[in-house]
Design an enzyme around this catalytic site. Structure first.
Site, mmCIF file in Angstrom:
data_model
loop_
_atom_site.group_PDB
_atom_site.id
_atom_site.type_symbol
_atom_site.label_atom_id
_atom_site.label_comp_id
_atom_site.label_asym_id
_atom_site.label_seq_id
_atom_site.Cartn_x
_atom_site.Cartn_y
_atom_site.Cartn_z
ATOM 1 C CB SER A 253 -0.941 -0.030 1.214
ATOM 2 O OG SER A 253 -0.705 1.040 2.069
ATOM 3 C CE LYS A 254 3.141 6.935 -2.873
ATOM 4 N NZ LYS A 254 4.539 6.981 -3.136
ATOM 5 N NE ARG A 255 -4.497 4.957 2.425
ATOM 6 C CZ ARG A 255 -5.521 4.148 2.686
ATOM 7 N NH1 ARG A 255 -5.891 3.911 3.913
ATOM 8 N NH2 ARG A 255 -6.184 3.576 1.705
ATOM 9 N N GLY A 257 3.779 3.536 2.558
ATOM 10 C CA GLY A 257 5.131 3.801 2.066
ATOM 11 C C GLY A 257 5.625 2.846 0.997
ATOM 12 C CG ASP A 263 6.724 5.963 -5.470
ATOM 13 O OD1 ASP A 263 6.839 7.172 -5.689
ATOM 14 O OD2 ASP A 263 5.930 5.489 -4.640
#
Ligand code: GLU
Length: 492
Positions: A253-255, A257, A263
Site C-alpha cells: 500500500s502506497k499509504r 510507504g 515511484d
C-alpha cells in the site's frame, strides 16, 4: 457469443498502485487474448477523494506500459462519455426505475439521525446497517419532501431473507446470507451515484462481459447482483483477484510507504520489466518461463492461469528481472534509457563519448539510478585514499604502484604521438602488457595502478584501458600524474 469487453475503472485518487496496474493488465489481457475490446472508464463520482493530476497519472501509466484502450477518455467510443462525472444525468433515471420497481427507496434521514443510529449501535463505519426508517414513508410524504426540495439519498432495498449466490472465476461459488447485506446508498445527496451503483449501470450500458477487480469487492458483489436482477440485466463474468502483498500479513500500500508505479519508474525500473513482473504476481503461464513482452503476454494469457492465493511483491526479484531487461537491450535502446542519467553526471555538453560510457555500464546496471554513482568519476576525479592502490590479488602496494606509475607516465609521454594515433582500449592493453614485460612486472601491477589512478575508486566499471580510451590521452596522463603525486607525498 458476445464479444469480450473488459474495462479498467480506476478512481482518480492519487497514485497508480501496483495492484491497480495489475488489474488493468489482466483486463487488457483478457480482452486482447479473446479478440475483444478493452475500455478505460474513470470513476470520479466520489469528489471528496478526487486528487488533482491523478487522471494524468492514469493516462501516462497506461501509455508507458503499452496498455492501450479501444474506448475511453480522449479516444471516444460508442458508449461514452467514459468519465463518470460526465454521465451524472444517467444514474438518477436508473435509480428512479428501481424505486418504481420497489427495489430502492428515497431516504431523507439527516446526517445527525444517521450518526445517532451509529452511536446507538455502538459501531461506526461500513458495517452499519440502516434501520429502514424512510421505507415506512407514505407516497404523499415522499412527494411532499421532494417538492420541498429536502435533501435525499436513494437506497437499495436489499431483501433481508434468503441467500444470494454468485460465481467468480477465481474464487468459485460464493453464497452470502442476505441479512448481512445493508441497504446501501445508490444516489448520494449531491445527486451523484456511489461507486456501488455506477459500476453496475455503466458495466451494463457499456456492455462489459468480464469484470476484473480486487477481491475487496467480493463482499459487495451480491448487492450488485441483486441490482442486475432487479433491472433484468445479464450479470457479467466476475474475476476477482487477490491483493498484491508486501508480506504474509500486509497488503502492498502506497499509504504505508510502498512503491507505486511512478515511484518504481523514478527509482530506475523499466516499465516493461515492471509489467512483466506484475503479470506473474497472480497469474501463471503454466510453465517455468518468466520473460514475456506485452505482446507475448497477449498470446499466452488465459483466465484459468489466475490464482486465488495472494502473491508477495518481491522487490529483489523485480530488480533481477529489471537487470535482465537492461542486459538484453540493444545498445541503442540502452543508450536511450541511460542518457538522461549519464548526462546528469557528465553534463549535456560533455566531450566524452557517451556511447562508450553506456557500453561500459550496460551489463553492470540493475536499475537506472545505479548509473550516476558508477560513472561520477568521469566528470571529476574524486579525492581518494591511496590505500586503494594496495590489492593483494593484483600484487600491488603503494611502493610498486608509485614505481610503476613513474614508468607508465614516462612511457606515455615518450610515445605520445604514436599512442594517440591508436588510442583504443585493445591497443592500449597490448602496449601496457608489453611495458609490464619489459619492466619484468606482472600485467596487473601496471594495469591496476592505472585503473586506480584514472577512477580514484576501489571499484569502477571497466578496466584500466577502457577508462583510458574514454578519458583520452591528456586526461589520462593528468590523472596518472595526480596519482603519482599522491603516492610521492606519502612515501617520502
Ligand atoms: N473505481 C474502483 C476502484 O478504483 C473500481 C473497482 C472496479 O473495477 O469495479 O477501486
Amino acid at each position: 457469443m458476445a464479444v469480450t469487453r473488459t474495462r479498467f475503472a480506476p478512481s482518480p485518487t492519487g497514485y497508480m498502485h501496483i495492484g491497480n496496474l495489475r488489474t488493468a493488465l489482466y483486463e487488457y489481457l483478457i480482452a486482447r487474448s479473446q479478440g475483444g475490446q478493452f475500455i478505460l472508464r474513470i470513476e470520479d463520482t466520489d469528489q471528496e477523494r478526487f486528487v488533482e493530476g491523478s487522471m494524468d497519472v492514469i493516462y501516462k501509466t497506461l501509455e508507458m506500459t503499452g496498455i492501450s484502450y479501444d474506448e475511453g477518455p480522449g479516444v471516444g467510443g460508442e458508449y461514452g462519455p467514459y468519465i463518470q462525472s460526465e454521465r451524472r444525468g444517467i444514474y438518477l433515471e436508473y435509480a428512479k426505475q428501481l424505486v418504481e420497481k420497489k427495489a430502492a427507496y428515497y431516504c431523507f434521514c439527516t446526517k445527525e439521525r444517521l450518526e445517532s443510529l451509529k452511536t446507538n449501535d455502538g459501531e461506526l463505519g461500513a458495517s452499519f446497517n440502516y434501520d429502514r426508517h424512510c421505507l415506512t414513508l407514505s407516497q404523499e410524504e415522499i412527494d411532499k419532501n421532494l417538492a420541498e426540495g429536502k435533501p435525499y439519498v436513494i437506497r437499495q432495498l436489499v431483501p433481508r431473507e434468503g441467500k444470494t449466490t454468485f460465481h467468480d472465476v477465481v474464487y468459485g461459488d460464493i453464497t452470502v446470507d442476505n441479512e448481512t447485506l445493508d441497504d446501501q446508498i445508490l444516489i448520494k445527496s449531491d445527486g451523484l451515484p456511489t461507486y456501488n451503483f455506477a459500476n453496475v449501470v455503466d458495466d451494463h450500458l457499456m456492455k462489459i462481459t468480464h469484470v476484473v477487480r480486487g477481491n475487496e469487492y467480493l463482499s459487495s458483489t451480491p448487492k450488485y447482483n441483486i441490482l442486475y436482477q432487479a433491472f433484468g440485466w445479464d450479470i457479467p463474468t466476475y474475476v476477482h483477484v487477490p491483493s498484491v502483498m508486501k508480506d504474509a500479513q500486509h497488503k502492498l500500500s502506497k499509504r504505508n510507504g510502498d512503491a507505486s508505479f511512478q515511484d518504481l519508474i523514478e527509482k530506475g525500473y523499466l516499465a516493461e520489466a515492471i509489467l512483466n513482473y506484475i503479470a506473474l504476481l497472480g497469474w501463471s503461464p503454466g510453465g517455468t518461463r518468466e520473460f514475456f513482452t506485452l505482446k507475448e503476454l497477449e498470446e499466452n494469457f488465459t483466465i484459468d492461469g489466475l490464482s486465488k492465493s495472494p502473491s508477495i511483491f518481491d522487490i529483489e526479484k523485480l530488480k533481477w528481472m529489471n537487470a535482465e531487461y537492461i542486459r538484453k537491450a540493444t545498445p541503442e535502446d540502452f543508450m536511450a534509457m541511460a542518457k538522461p542519467y549519464i548526462t546528469a553526471v557528465v553534463g549535456e555538453d560533455s566531450v566524452l563519448d557517451l556511447n562508450k560510457i553506456a557500453a561500459l555500464i550496460q551489463q553492470r546496471t540493475e536499475i537506472l539510478t545505479d548509473i550516476p554513482e558508477k560513472i561520477d568519476f568521469f566528470k571529476e576525479l574524486p579525492d581518494y585514499d591511496t590505500a586503494i592502490y594496495c590489492h593483494k590479488k593484483m600484487k600491488t602496494d603503494k611502493e610498486n604502484s608509485k614505481a610503476n606509475l613513474e614508468k607508465i607516465i614516462a612511457f606515455f609521454k615518450e610515445n605520445e604521438a604514436e599512442l594517440c594515433s591508436k588510442w583504443q582500449s585493445s591497443e592500449l592493453y597490448a602496449v601496457l602488457c608489453e611495458l609490464a614485460a619489459k619492466c619484468e612486472v606482472k600485467n596487473s601491477q601496471i594495469l591496476w595502478p592505472v585503473r586506480t589512478a584514472l577512477s580514484g575508486k576501489e571499484v569502477s566499471p571497466g578496466g584500466a584501458t577502457e577508462l583510458a580510451e574514454i578519458l583520452g590521452y591528456n586526461e589520462t596522463v593528468r590523472r596518472l600524474e595526480i596519482g603519482l603525486e599522491k603516492l610521492n607525498k606519502e612515501l617520502i
